[in-house]
Design a protein around this motif. Sequence first.
Motif, PDB file in Angstrom:
ATOM      1  N   GLY A 110       0.801  -1.214   0.000  1.00  0.00           N
ATOM      2  CA  GLY A 110       0.000   0.000   0.000  1.00  0.00           C
ATOM      3  C   GLY A 110       0.834   1.265   0.000  1.00  0.00           C
ATOM      4  O   GLY A 110       2.037   1.248   0.279  1.00  0.00           O
ATOM      5  N   LEU A 111       0.167   2.360  -0.323  1.00  0.00           N
ATOM      6  CA  LEU A 111       0.765   3.694  -0.327  1.00  0.00           C
ATOM      7  C   LEU A 111      -0.109   4.598   0.533  1.00  0.00           C
ATOM      8  O   LEU A 111      -1.305   4.344   0.702  1.00  0.00           O
ATOM      9  CB  LEU A 111       0.821   4.262  -1.746  1.00  0.00           C
ATOM     10  CG  LEU A 111       1.430   3.383  -2.842  1.00  0.00           C
ATOM     11  CD1 LEU A 111       1.161   4.001  -4.200  1.00  0.00           C
ATOM     12  CD2 LEU A 111       2.920   3.216  -2.608  1.00  0.00           C
ATOM     13  N   PHE A 112       0.489   5.645   1.040  1.00  0.00           N
ATOM     14  CA  PHE A 112      -0.304   6.583   1.834  1.00  0.00           C
ATOM     15  C   PHE A 112       0.258   7.988   1.694  1.00  0.00           C
ATOM     16  O   PHE A 112       1.476   8.178   1.705  1.00  0.00           O
ATOM     17  CB  PHE A 112      -0.304   6.184   3.312  1.00  0.00           C
ATOM     18  CG  PHE A 112      -1.099   7.129   4.184  1.00  0.00           C
ATOM     19  CD1 PHE A 112      -2.466   6.972   4.313  1.00  0.00           C
ATOM     20  CD2 PHE A 112      -0.476   8.167   4.860  1.00  0.00           C
ATOM     21  CE1 PHE A 112      -3.208   7.838   5.111  1.00  0.00           C
ATOM     22  CE2 PHE A 112      -1.203   9.050   5.650  1.00  0.00           C
ATOM     23  CZ  PHE A 112      -2.573   8.879   5.771  1.00  0.00           C
ATOM     24  N   TYR A 113      -0.628   8.940   1.542  1.00  0.00           N
ATOM     25  CA  TYR A 113      -0.261  10.348   1.641  1.00  0.00           C
ATOM     26  C   TYR A 113      -1.490  11.138   2.065  1.00  0.00           C
ATOM     27  O   TYR A 113      -2.627  10.691   1.884  1.00  0.00           O
ATOM     28  CB  TYR A 113       0.296  10.905   0.319  1.00  0.00           C
ATOM     29  CG  TYR A 113      -0.574  10.659  -0.895  1.00  0.00           C
ATOM     30  CD1 TYR A 113      -1.705  11.428  -1.143  1.00  0.00           C
ATOM     31  CD2 TYR A 113      -0.250   9.658  -1.808  1.00  0.00           C
ATOM     32  CE1 TYR A 113      -2.491  11.214  -2.255  1.00  0.00           C
ATOM     33  CE2 TYR A 113      -1.034   9.429  -2.920  1.00  0.00           C
ATOM     34  CZ  TYR A 113      -2.160  10.217  -3.144  1.00  0.00           C
ATOM     35  OH  TYR A 113      -2.942   9.992  -4.247  1.00  0.00           O
ATOM     36  N   ALA A 124       1.170  10.054  -9.020  1.00  0.00           N
ATOM     37  CA  ALA A 124       0.910   9.518  -7.685  1.00  0.00           C
ATOM     38  C   ALA A 124      -0.504   8.976  -7.575  1.00  0.00           C
ATOM     39  O   ALA A 124      -0.737   7.934  -6.953  1.00  0.00           O
ATOM     40  CB  ALA A 124       1.143  10.605  -6.633  1.00  0.00           C
ATOM     41  N   LEU A 125      -1.468   9.669  -8.174  1.00  0.00           N
ATOM     42  CA  LEU A 125      -2.847   9.187  -8.168  1.00  0.00           C
ATOM     43  C   LEU A 125      -2.949   7.852  -8.887  1.00  0.00           C
ATOM     44  O   LEU A 125      -3.599   6.907  -8.407  1.00  0.00           O
ATOM     45  CB  LEU A 125      -3.770  10.209  -8.825  1.00  0.00           C
ATOM     46  CG  LEU A 125      -3.941  11.544  -8.096  1.00  0.00           C
ATOM     47  CD1 LEU A 125      -4.734  12.513  -8.969  1.00  0.00           C
ATOM     48  CD2 LEU A 125      -4.639  11.343  -6.753  1.00  0.00           C
ATOM     49  N   SER A 126      -2.314   7.764 -10.032  1.00  0.00           N
ATOM     50  CA  SER A 126      -2.340   6.530 -10.819  1.00  0.00           C
ATOM     51  C   SER A 126      -1.668   5.388 -10.077  1.00  0.00           C
ATOM     52  O   SER A 126      -2.176   4.250 -10.065  1.00  0.00           O
ATOM     53  CB  SER A 126      -1.652   6.753 -12.167  1.00  0.00           C
ATOM     54  OG  SER A 126      -1.589   5.556 -12.909  1.00  0.00           O
ATOM     55  N   ARG A 127      -0.550   5.676  -9.449  1.00  0.00           N
ATOM     56  CA  ARG A 127       0.192   4.637  -8.739  1.00  0.00           C
ATOM     57  C   ARG A 127      -0.632   4.061  -7.591  1.00  0.00           C
ATOM     58  O   ARG A 127      -0.673   2.844  -7.390  1.00  0.00           O
ATOM     59  CB  ARG A 127       1.512   5.207  -8.215  1.00  0.00           C
ATOM     60  CG  ARG A 127       2.385   4.167  -7.525  1.00  0.00           C
ATOM     61  CD  ARG A 127       3.762   4.731  -7.229  1.00  0.00           C
ATOM     62  NE  ARG A 127       4.592   3.743  -6.554  1.00  0.00           N
ATOM     63  CZ  ARG A 127       5.221   2.753  -7.165  1.00  0.00           C
ATOM     64  NH1 ARG A 127       5.109   2.619  -8.471  1.00  0.00           N
ATOM     65  NH2 ARG A 127       5.941   1.891  -6.481  1.00  0.00           N
TER      66      ARG A 127
END
Length: 283
Positions: A110-113, A124-127
């Motif tokens: 997962g990613l988080f910002y 970043a949105l696409s990723r």
Amino acid sequence: MKISDIFKEYRSFALVTGAASGMGRLYAERLAMMGYNLLVVDIDRQKLETVAGNLKAMVSSLTDWRIPYKSSFRVLPLVQDLSRPDAAEKVYSFSKENGCDVEVLINNAGLFYYQGIAETSPAALSRMLMVHDYTPLLLCRAFVPDLRARGCGYILNVSSLAAWIPWPGLGMYASTKRFVKDFSRALRVESRGTGVSITNAYFGAVDTPLFNLRPSYRRLARSLRIMIPAETAVDKALKAAFRRKKGIMPGFLNHLFKPVVAVLPDPVLAWIYRLMTPIRMNV
């Protein structure tokens, strides 16, 4: 859940994404102790190889009743960018080429910002969309037919408390986790009676490197019990998955927080968003 109740004698594989650090590493360690071989996937080659080496050393050092089985343990690291359109296909192909009889799939990566959608880069949105939704969906699509054919399988998909809360600054994150929640439910119903279960983990804040918060914010979150230890989150999620539960949301305050935030009016949310400006990230 006791390890001895579910020990698999290193005959089947568990696949863990995002296994090079944080909760992914903990899932891999727990599953190794439960008698699963491991296929560990991450984008960070150096950390992944370190984790694989540590897992081998951990199993090799066993001195209890698992001694007769530990020589059968296998751990296969796969360096893979899960934001690529062909990531799921490559992971599945790798598992077949290496004879992995996968019984457990942990979609953990997962990613988080914390940042407004309009201020976040398109890349970043696409990723985030690819890592949270596209690749886990296609990994399920790839492995579920095999799990059904073998008559037994466990899938743990990591959603979030945010799936119910389109909080400003977390709009993209919340939306992707909502997708995980919904497709997992559909797949769970479609898989009834096949021996395959799909469990969702709805974590609030977990104390891992995923949340790049200032130490003061981390201390506050832990003291309020909003942020829980990663070990606690992993143990509860695995327990729910092997009990074939629909989902798990550790933390009593999270259950209270969910309905309250859902009904907050837009002006209040906008005020909170402005208040949280210092912790926004540039992505």
